[in-house]
Design a protein around this motif. Structure first.
Motif, PDB file in Angstrom:
ATOM      1  N   THR A 209     -17.771  69.057  22.078  1.00  0.00           N
ATOM      2  CA  THR A 209     -16.891  68.755  23.210  1.00  0.00           C
ATOM      3  C   THR A 209     -15.560  68.258  22.652  1.00  0.00           C
ATOM      4  OG1 THR A 209     -17.606  66.450  23.319  1.00  0.00           O
ATOM      5  CG2 THR A 209     -18.914  68.083  24.558  1.00  0.00           C
ATOM      6  N   PRO A 210     -14.516  68.301  23.457  1.00  0.00           N
ATOM      7  CA  PRO A 210     -13.215  67.809  22.963  1.00  0.00           C
ATOM      8  C   PRO A 210     -13.282  66.379  22.427  1.00  0.00           C
ATOM      9  CG  PRO A 210     -12.923  69.011  24.998  1.00  0.00           C
ATOM     10  CD  PRO A 210     -14.405  68.910  24.790  1.00  0.00           C
ATOM     11  N   ALA A 211     -14.039  65.508  23.089  1.00  0.00           N
ATOM     12  CA  ALA A 211     -14.142  64.131  22.614  1.00  0.00           C
ATOM     13  C   ALA A 211     -14.867  64.065  21.278  1.00  0.00           C
ATOM     14  CB  ALA A 211     -14.871  63.280  23.654  1.00  0.00           C
ATOM     15  N   GLN A 212     -15.933  64.865  21.125  1.00  0.00           N
ATOM     16  CA  GLN A 212     -16.669  64.884  19.870  1.00  0.00           C
ATOM     17  C   GLN A 212     -15.807  65.445  18.743  1.00  0.00           C
ATOM     18  OE1 GLN A 212     -20.033  67.231  21.128  1.00  0.00           O
ATOM     19  NE2 GLN A 212     -21.356  65.414  21.433  1.00  0.00           N
ATOM     20  N   TRP A 213     -15.070  66.513  19.066  1.00  0.00           N
ATOM     21  CA  TRP A 213     -14.205  67.108  18.047  1.00  0.00           C
ATOM     22  C   TRP A 213     -13.134  66.111  17.600  1.00  0.00           C
ATOM     23  CZ3 TRP A 213      -9.179  68.155  16.971  1.00  0.00           C
ATOM     24  CH2 TRP A 213      -8.922  69.077  15.953  1.00  0.00           C
ATOM     25  N   ASP A 214     -12.619  65.332  18.523  1.00  0.00           N
ATOM     26  CA  ASP A 214     -11.611  64.335  18.184  1.00  0.00           C
ATOM     27  C   ASP A 214     -12.183  63.278  17.250  1.00  0.00           C
ATOM     28  OD1 ASP A 214      -8.877  63.217  18.693  1.00  0.00           O
ATOM     29  OD2 ASP A 214     -10.061  61.537  19.464  1.00  0.00           O
ATOM     30  N   LEU A 215     -13.418  62.865  17.500  1.00  0.00           N
ATOM     31  CA  LEU A 215     -14.044  61.872  16.632  1.00  0.00           C
ATOM     32  C   LEU A 215     -14.297  62.438  15.237  1.00  0.00           C
ATOM     33  CD1 LEU A 215     -16.627  60.300  19.129  1.00  0.00           C
ATOM     34  CD2 LEU A 215     -14.484  59.289  18.321  1.00  0.00           C
ATOM     35  N   VAL A 216     -14.791  63.676  15.186  1.00  0.00           N
ATOM     36  CA  VAL A 216     -15.037  64.314  13.894  1.00  0.00           C
ATOM     37  C   VAL A 216     -13.731  64.507  13.126  1.00  0.00           C
ATOM     38  CG1 VAL A 216     -15.819  66.445  12.769  1.00  0.00           C
ATOM     39  CG2 VAL A 216     -17.150  65.450  14.644  1.00  0.00           C
ATOM     40  N   ASN A 217     -12.689  64.904  13.835  1.00  0.00           N
ATOM     41  CA  ASN A 217     -11.391  65.097  13.187  1.00  0.00           C
ATOM     42  C   ASN A 217     -10.839  63.781  12.637  1.00  0.00           C
ATOM     43  OD1 ASN A 217      -9.074  66.914  12.596  1.00  0.00           O
ATOM     44  ND2 ASN A 217      -8.005  65.506  13.984  1.00  0.00           N
ATOM     45  N   THR A 218     -11.083  62.688  13.361  1.00  0.00           N
ATOM     46  CA  THR A 218     -10.647  61.386  12.876  1.00  0.00           C
ATOM     47  C   THR A 218     -11.371  61.018  11.581  1.00  0.00           C
ATOM     48  OG1 THR A 218     -10.194  60.632  15.126  1.00  0.00           O
ATOM     49  CG2 THR A 218     -10.484  58.931  13.441  1.00  0.00           C
ATOM     50  N   ILE A 219     -12.684  61.282  11.536  1.00  0.00           N
ATOM     51  CA  ILE A 219     -13.452  61.017  10.313  1.00  0.00           C
ATOM     52  C   ILE A 219     -12.923  61.852   9.154  1.00  0.00           C
ATOM     53  CG2 ILE A 219     -15.727  61.240   9.237  1.00  0.00           C
ATOM     54  CD1 ILE A 219     -16.954  60.663  11.976  1.00  0.00           C
ATOM     55  N   ARG A 220     -12.670  63.128   9.422  1.00  0.00           N
ATOM     56  CA  ARG A 220     -12.202  64.024   8.361  1.00  0.00           C
ATOM     57  C   ARG A 220     -10.817  63.617   7.863  1.00  0.00           C
ATOM     58  NH1 ARG A 220      -9.066  68.355   8.528  1.00  0.00           N
ATOM     59  NH2 ARG A 220      -9.090  68.350  10.819  1.00  0.00           N
ATOM     60  N   CYS A 221      -9.898  63.347   8.758  1.00  0.00           N
ATOM     61  CA  CYS A 221      -8.527  62.978   8.366  1.00  0.00           C
ATOM     62  C   CYS A 221      -8.506  61.642   7.620  1.00  0.00           C
ATOM     63  CB  CYS A 221      -7.626  62.903   9.594  1.00  0.00           C
ATOM     64  SG  CYS A 221      -7.327  64.499  10.371  1.00  0.00           S
ATOM     65  N   SER A 222      -9.307  60.691   8.082  1.00  0.00           N
ATOM     66  CA  SER A 222      -9.378  59.397   7.401  1.00  0.00           C
ATOM     67  C   SER A 222      -9.944  59.553   6.004  1.00  0.00           C
ATOM     68  CB  SER A 222     -10.236  58.429   8.217  1.00  0.00           C
ATOM     69  OG  SER A 222      -9.677  58.210   9.500  1.00  0.00           O
ATOM     70  N   GLY A 223     -10.964  60.394   5.864  1.00  0.00           N
ATOM     71  CA  GLY A 223     -11.538  60.637   4.544  1.00  0.00           C
ATOM     72  C   GLY A 223     -10.544  61.280   3.601  1.00  0.00           C
ATOM     73  N   GLU A 224      -9.775  62.260   4.099  1.00  0.00           N
ATOM     74  CA  GLU A 224      -8.768  62.910   3.261  1.00  0.00           C
ATOM     75  C   GLU A 224      -7.675  61.930   2.858  1.00  0.00           C
ATOM     76  OE1 GLU A 224      -7.494  66.187   5.613  1.00  0.00           O
ATOM     77  OE2 GLU A 224      -9.232  67.449   5.122  1.00  0.00           O
ATOM     78  N   THR A 225      -7.277  61.058   3.773  1.00  0.00           N
ATOM     79  CA  THR A 225      -6.262  60.057   3.451  1.00  0.00           C
ATOM     80  C   THR A 225      -6.765  59.101   2.382  1.00  0.00           C
ATOM     81  OG1 THR A 225      -5.391  60.167   5.705  1.00  0.00           O
ATOM     82  CG2 THR A 225      -4.819  58.218   4.404  1.00  0.00           C
ATOM     83  N   LEU A 226      -7.999  58.661   2.517  1.00  0.00           N
ATOM     84  CA  LEU A 226      -8.582  57.759   1.519  1.00  0.00           C
ATOM     85  C   LEU A 226      -8.726  58.450   0.177  1.00  0.00           C
ATOM     86  CD1 LEU A 226      -9.800  55.015   0.912  1.00  0.00           C
ATOM     87  CD2 LEU A 226     -12.003  55.851   1.754  1.00  0.00           C
ATOM     88  N   LEU A 227      -9.094  59.704   0.167  1.00  0.00           N
ATOM     89  CA  LEU A 227      -9.225  60.460  -1.075  1.00  0.00           C
ATOM     90  C   LEU A 227      -7.871  60.580  -1.776  1.00  0.00           C
ATOM     91  CD1 LEU A 227     -11.110  62.083  -2.917  1.00  0.00           C
ATOM     92  CD2 LEU A 227     -10.562  64.107  -1.548  1.00  0.00           C
ATOM     93  N   THR A 228      -6.826  60.854  -0.995  1.00  0.00           N
ATOM     94  CA  THR A 228      -5.478  60.942  -1.573  1.00  0.00           C
ATOM     95  C   THR A 228      -5.057  59.609  -2.171  1.00  0.00           C
ATOM     96  OG1 THR A 228      -4.869  62.644   0.037  1.00  0.00           O
ATOM     97  CG2 THR A 228      -3.074  61.479  -1.075  1.00  0.00           C
ATOM     98  N   LEU A 229      -5.350  58.520  -1.467  1.00  0.00           N
ATOM     99  CA  LEU A 229      -4.990  57.193  -1.958  1.00  0.00           C
ATOM    100  C   LEU A 229      -5.707  56.872  -3.264  1.00  0.00           C
ATOM    101  CD1 LEU A 229      -3.594  54.472  -1.581  1.00  0.00           C
ATOM    102  CD2 LEU A 229      -5.518  53.764  -0.160  1.00  0.00           C
ATOM    103  N   ILE A 230      -6.984  57.195  -3.355  1.00  0.00           N
ATOM    104  CA  ILE A 230      -7.746  56.935  -4.577  1.00  0.00           C
ATOM    105  C   ILE A 230      -7.174  57.737  -5.741  1.00  0.00           C
ATOM    106  CG2 ILE A 230      -9.999  57.230  -5.671  1.00  0.00           C
ATOM    107  CD1 ILE A 230     -11.250  56.668  -2.930  1.00  0.00           C
ATOM    108  N   THR A 231      -6.831  58.983  -5.486  1.00  0.00           N
ATOM    109  CA  THR A 231      -6.254  59.829  -6.533  1.00  0.00           C
ATOM    110  C   THR A 231      -4.916  59.275  -6.995  1.00  0.00           C
ATOM    111  OG1 THR A 231      -7.353  61.764  -5.585  1.00  0.00           O
ATOM    112  CG2 THR A 231      -5.535  62.159  -7.110  1.00  0.00           C
ATOM    113  N   ASP A 232      -4.091  58.820  -6.051  1.00  0.00           N
ATOM    114  CA  ASP A 232      -2.783  58.253  -6.409  1.00  0.00           C
ATOM    115  C   ASP A 232      -2.936  57.003  -7.265  1.00  0.00           C
ATOM    116  OD1 ASP A 232      -1.457  60.227  -5.112  1.00  0.00           O
ATOM    117  OD2 ASP A 232      -0.990  59.059  -3.310  1.00  0.00           O
ATOM    118  N   ILE A 233      -3.850  56.138  -6.907  1.00  0.00           N
ATOM    119  CA  ILE A 233      -4.057  54.910  -7.681  1.00  0.00           C
ATOM    120  C   ILE A 233      -4.514  55.234  -9.093  1.00  0.00           C
ATOM    121  CG2 ILE A 233      -5.486  52.839  -7.865  1.00  0.00           C
ATOM    122  CD1 ILE A 233      -5.457  52.646  -4.840  1.00  0.00           C
TER     123      ILE A 233
END
Length: 568
Positions: A209-233
């Motif tokens: 559902t749109p709400a479920q997709w939004d939650l999954v997308n938030t998890i995915r985007c947050s994970g990618e952001t954290l991965l980028t931060l770890i790589t930068d450090i």
């Protein structure tokens, strides 16, 4: 006949032999003057000279020069007739004293270092050398000559040096431990994080559902952001520890740019932004350098531009700044620094013309307001994108340790015979722009222009700092330019690399083309993310070109970045 001079009281003062009357010796005038010269020479020495009479009990001093008086503060009258042990105190080590007694009992020379005390109570380190004098006829020990030197300053300097080395060693050990910890922890964190991101991507492809997709997308985007931060450090820690190693190899420039543009184009399409790139006609297709680090720089700058751009787009341009002989590294490094110096000079001129010279307008250099002092190699200009303390001069010996050791143009074996190239990249956006006073803080680590807790744009503040250091490691520079807020900005950088021999012998001419990787969807097209191969003249005119005389055209055919890039 020569006139005789009585010699009385010249050697020591009040020195007798068991209380007997003074005896006089008649010598020539020349001998007398030589004797006076010897006494004067003894007094001008910085070292303290003493003579002890071994024939008397307790071996008292019978002579002390002016140097001894200056070192200890005691007068000659006070020391004559006393043993030198009056210089010892509670802090004097017993070991060198025992060595002295043992040497004197055996009638041999001795050198010790011990702590003595001056008349005013101040301690000093005495470097004492004792030399015995024996009777030439009988061989009996008659006197000891002592040479005393105050080496307190030297000892303190050595102690400070050892302490500094110890601190440096501890810092190196701590840095090594930190680097190992970051490497291990980043690996341990990235492994499950990659799994989370992958599962999130797979889950996003299922029926939600749109709400479920939004939650999954938030998890995915947050994970990618954290991965980028770890790589930068991790990258930042390696660079700071001078452990960044460049892996040079032959690569195709189009492939690197295309890969970076496709990744950036996806984000740009989501924000309804146009992203295009232009490769100059004179650019070779094959290069020798670190393709992975070049792509990292491209992604950092492109993603940074997309983040701060609300409408419009970004334009990446690449062209050849210079071609040099294989052994002309100094000239190549100077050419790589020259554009940054020119940009700094131009910024200073604009600021001066606007009456803002004291606002510290500078293209990406760390500074503390005031006049711009250019300093780039032989041209003596400020190298933008680096702090004044770490400014890179246009010779390899003055490069930062990491750059001098791992510059991208460095090669071994047959690669040393390949020509050197200086490439220049420019990313221009139509974003929020940068106020002139803020340009100097762009490339500082963990720093953002808007550092307030309620800032609109997130990020660690490491992307630009890492990109700048990578450029320096690759023998180039990075700088930024902006006419002010809401005027967009331009990030430029140079790198040095080599032209492979096979590429030099088989160079194919390029077509002057502008490849549009991402364009906002129009009414007749689907809303999906794709690569447009039609370039509008309006976009070309709106974005302009950072390189004078660069030409643009239209690329048709293909539905992906690979096809578009292949047409260039």
């Amino acid at each position: 006949s020569s006139r005789g001079y009585p010699v009385a009281g010249l050697v020591g003062t009040g020195a007798g032999s068991g209380g007997e009357a003074e005896q006089f010796v008649t010598i020539s005038k020349r001998e007398y003057e030589l004797l006076l010269l010897k006494v004067k020479a003894m007094d001008v020495l910085q070292e303290g000279i003493t003579i002890a009479d071994c024939s008397l009990p307790d071996m008292p001093l019978i002579y002390a020069n002016a140097g001894f008086v200056r070192i200890t503060g005691y007068s000659v009258d006070y020391v004559i007739g006393k043993n030198c042990r009056f210089l010892q105190g509670e802090g004097t080590d017993s070991q060198p004293v025992l060595e002295l007694k043992d040497a004197i009992s055996q009638g041999r020379a001795c050198v010790v270092q011990l702590l003595n005390y001056k008349k005013n109570g101040d301690p000093f380190v005495n470097y004492l050398s004792l030399t015995p004098i024996h009777d030439t006829a009988t061989g009996r020990l008659t006197h000891y000559v002592g040479v005393q030197s105050d080496i307190s300053e030297l000892v303190n300097h050595r102690k400070a040096e050892l302490a500094a080395k110890h601190v440096a060693l501890q810092a190196a050990v701590a840095t090594e431990a930190k680097s190992q910890f970051l490497a291990r922890m980043s690996h341990e964190i990235r492994t499950p994080l990659n799994g989370m991101i992958a599962v999130g991507q797979l889950l996003a492809e299922t029926s939600l559902t749109p709400a479920q997709w939004d939650l999954v997308n938030t998890i995915r985007c947050s994970g990618e952001t954290l991965l980028t931060l770890i790589t930068d450090i991790l990258d930042f820690s390696r660079i700071e520890a001078n452990k960044m190693v460049l892996h040079n190899a032959v690569f195709k420039l189009d492939t690197v740019i295309e890969a970076a543009m496709e990744i950036a184009g996806l984000k740009a399409a989501q924000r309804r932004l146009q992203v295009a790139y232009h490769i100059a006609e004179n650019m070779p297709r094959m290069l020798y350098g670190d393709a992975q680090r070049l792509q990292q720089i491209l992604l950092n700058i492109l993603n940074n531009g997309i983040k701060f751009t609300e409408e419009g787009g970004l334009l990446l341009e690449v062209w050849l700044e210079g071609l040099y002989q294989p052994n002309a590294m100094a000239a190549a490094i100077a050419a790589a620094a020259a554009p940054a110096a020119a940009a700094a000079t131009a910024a200073a001129a604009v600021a001066a013309a606007a009456g803002e010279a004291k606002t510290g307008v500078q293209t990406g250099a760390t500074y503390s307001g005031g006049d711009i002092m250019p300093r780039a190699g032989a041209a003596a200009a400020t190298v933008a994108g680096a702090s004044l303390d770490s400014t890179v001069a246009a010779v390899p010996s003055l490069l930062p340790p990491a750059a001098a050791a791992t510059t991208a143009a460095a090669a071994a074996g047959p690669e040393l015979e390949w020509p050197l190239l200086v490439l220049r990249f420019s990313v221009r956006d139509t974003g929020i722009g940068i106020a002139p006073p803020d340009l100097g803080r762009l490339f500082n680590s963990f720093t953002q222009v808007d550092a307030s807790p309620t800032r609109r744009y997130g990020g660690s503040g490491l992307g630009l700092a890492i990109s700048r250091k990578l450029c320096e490691a690759m023998g180039g520079q990075m700088w930024a330019e902006s006419e002010g807020l809401n005027q967009g900005s331009t990030f430029s950088w140079t790198i040095t690399c080599r032209l492979p021999q096979q590429a030099a012998s088989k160079r194919k001419a390029r077509r002057a083309s502008l490849v549009c990787v991402s364009r906002p969807p129009v009414a007749s097209s689907s809303s999906g993310v794709g690569v447009s191969t039609s370039v509008s003249g309006g976009y070309t005119q709106a974005m302009g070109s950072s390189r004078p005389g660069s030409s643009s055209g239209v690329v048709n055919g293909g539905s992906g970045g690979a096809a578009a890039a292949a047409a260039v």
